[in-house]
Design a protein around this motif. Structure first.
Motif, mmCIF file in Angstrom:
data_model
loop_
_atom_site.group_PDB
_atom_site.id
_atom_site.type_symbol
_atom_site.label_atom_id
_atom_site.label_comp_id
_atom_site.label_asym_id
_atom_site.label_seq_id
_atom_site.Cartn_x
_atom_site.Cartn_y
_atom_site.Cartn_z
ATOM 1 N N SER A 32 0.839 -1.194 0.000
ATOM 2 C CA SER A 32 0.000 0.000 0.000
ATOM 3 C C SER A 32 0.876 1.246 0.000
ATOM 4 C CB SER A 32 -0.921 0.006 1.225
ATOM 5 O OG SER A 32 -0.151 0.160 2.393
ATOM 6 N N THR A 33 0.257 2.414 -0.195
ATOM 7 C CA THR A 33 1.022 3.655 -0.288
ATOM 8 C C THR A 33 1.593 4.089 1.056
ATOM 9 O OG1 THR A 33 -0.978 4.936 0.012
ATOM 10 C CG2 THR A 33 -0.309 4.477 -2.257
ATOM 11 N N GLY A 34 1.128 3.536 2.149
ATOM 12 C CA GLY A 34 1.604 3.956 3.455
ATOM 13 C C GLY A 34 2.845 3.229 3.919
ATOM 14 N N THR A 35 3.416 2.358 3.086
ATOM 15 C CA THR A 35 4.593 1.611 3.525
ATOM 16 C C THR A 35 5.858 2.419 3.287
ATOM 17 O OG1 THR A 35 4.777 0.552 1.389
ATOM 18 C CG2 THR A 35 3.499 -0.599 3.051
ATOM 19 N N GLY A 36 6.911 2.009 3.899
ATOM 20 C CA GLY A 36 8.199 2.681 3.723
ATOM 21 C C GLY A 36 8.626 3.348 5.010
ATOM 22 N N PRO A 37 9.839 3.858 5.014
ATOM 23 C CA PRO A 37 10.333 4.509 6.228
ATOM 24 C C PRO A 37 9.591 5.805 6.499
ATOM 25 C CG PRO A 37 11.872 4.828 4.432
ATOM 26 C CD PRO A 37 10.808 3.877 3.941
ATOM 27 N N TYR A 38 9.500 6.156 7.757
ATOM 28 C CA TYR A 38 8.808 7.386 8.147
ATOM 29 C C TYR A 38 9.688 8.578 7.847
ATOM 30 C CZ TYR A 38 6.892 11.102 10.993
ATOM 31 O OH TYR A 38 6.393 12.311 11.412
ATOM 32 N N ARG A 39 9.142 9.529 7.116
ATOM 33 C CA ARG A 39 9.837 10.784 6.863
ATOM 34 C C ARG A 39 8.930 11.913 7.308
ATOM 35 N NH1 ARG A 39 10.773 9.790 0.868
ATOM 36 N NH2 ARG A 39 11.339 7.637 1.065
ATOM 37 N N PRO A 40 9.323 12.687 8.308
ATOM 38 C CA PRO A 40 8.460 13.781 8.758
ATOM 39 C C PRO A 40 8.304 14.814 7.650
ATOM 40 C CG PRO A 40 10.592 13.912 9.838
ATOM 41 C CD PRO A 40 10.567 12.624 9.070
ATOM 42 N N PRO A 41 7.128 15.441 7.553
ATOM 43 C CA PRO A 41 6.920 16.425 6.499
ATOM 44 C C PRO A 41 7.827 17.637 6.688
ATOM 45 C CG PRO A 41 5.055 16.415 8.005
ATOM 46 C CD PRO A 41 5.945 15.271 8.394
ATOM 47 N N ARG A 42 8.276 18.193 5.562
ATOM 48 C CA ARG A 42 9.127 19.377 5.624
ATOM 49 C C ARG A 42 8.274 20.578 5.958
ATOM 50 N NH1 ARG A 42 13.007 19.749 0.609
ATOM 51 N NH2 ARG A 42 13.601 21.546 1.848
ATOM 52 N N ARG A 43 8.787 21.423 6.806
ATOM 53 C CA ARG A 43 8.045 22.612 7.214
ATOM 54 C C ARG A 43 8.541 23.808 6.440
ATOM 55 N NH1 ARG A 43 8.013 23.817 13.057
ATOM 56 N NH2 ARG A 43 6.172 24.962 12.449
ATOM 57 N N GLY A 44 7.622 24.683 6.092
ATOM 58 C CA GLY A 44 7.994 25.939 5.470
ATOM 59 C C GLY A 44 8.222 25.835 3.980
ATOM 60 N N TRP A 45 8.637 26.947 3.425
ATOM 61 C CA TRP A 45 8.884 27.041 1.999
ATOM 62 C C TRP A 45 10.337 26.713 1.704
ATOM 63 C CZ3 TRP A 45 5.793 30.283 -1.630
ATOM 64 C CH2 TRP A 45 4.489 30.410 -1.190
ATOM 65 N N ALA A 46 10.579 26.383 0.472
ATOM 66 C CA ALA A 46 11.956 26.153 0.034
ATOM 67 C C ALA A 46 12.666 27.500 -0.067
ATOM 68 C CB ALA A 46 11.957 25.432 -1.306
ATOM 69 N N ALA A 47 13.969 27.495 -0.059
ATOM 70 C CA ALA A 47 14.753 28.736 -0.073
ATOM 71 C C ALA A 47 14.588 29.496 -1.388
ATOM 72 C CB ALA A 47 16.218 28.412 0.172
ATOM 73 N N GLY A 48 14.474 28.814 -2.508
ATOM 74 C CA GLY A 48 14.366 29.464 -3.813
ATOM 75 C C GLY A 48 13.133 30.350 -3.950
ATOM 76 N N PRO A 49 11.926 29.819 -3.722
ATOM 77 C CA PRO A 49 10.736 30.669 -3.830
ATOM 78 C C PRO A 49 10.737 31.831 -2.839
ATOM 79 C CG PRO A 49 10.091 28.373 -3.917
ATOM 80 C CD PRO A 49 11.554 28.399 -3.590
ATOM 81 N N LEU A 50 11.223 31.611 -1.628
ATOM 82 C CA LEU A 50 11.273 32.709 -0.656
ATOM 83 C C LEU A 50 12.232 33.805 -1.111
ATOM 84 C CD1 LEU A 50 11.142 31.066 2.878
ATOM 85 C CD2 LEU A 50 9.467 32.528 1.785
#
Length: 74
Positions: A32-50
């Motif tokens: 299923s799509t929920g398998t795999g290692p846990y990666r916490p979501p990235r917070r904030g915007w990327a440096a380029g757009p900012l």
């Protein structure tokens, strides 16, 4: 008097390729799509757009500052 009913037939009376009533279904696959290692979501915007947003904001503010100075002195 009759005996208790059994949902599973006698294994000797069943055909080899059929599924018996009451048999356990196969387990779920782990694809299923929920398998795999846990990666916490990235917070904030990327440096380029900012960087682009801040650059446009600074240029915009400098334009109106220069425009105001030209109106006052002119």
């Amino acid at each position: 008097m009759t005996g208790p009913s059994n949902p599973d037939p006698d294994p000797l009376d069943t055909v080899e390729d059929t599924t018996r009533p009451g048999a356990t279904p196969p387990a779920e696959s782990g694809t299923s799509t929920g398998t795999g290692p846990y990666r916490p979501p990235r917070r904030g915007w990327a440096a380029g757009p900012l960087l682009v947003i801040w650059s446009v904001a600074v240029v915009f503010a400098l334009f109106f500052l220069v425009y105001a100075i030209i109106l006052i002195t002119g």
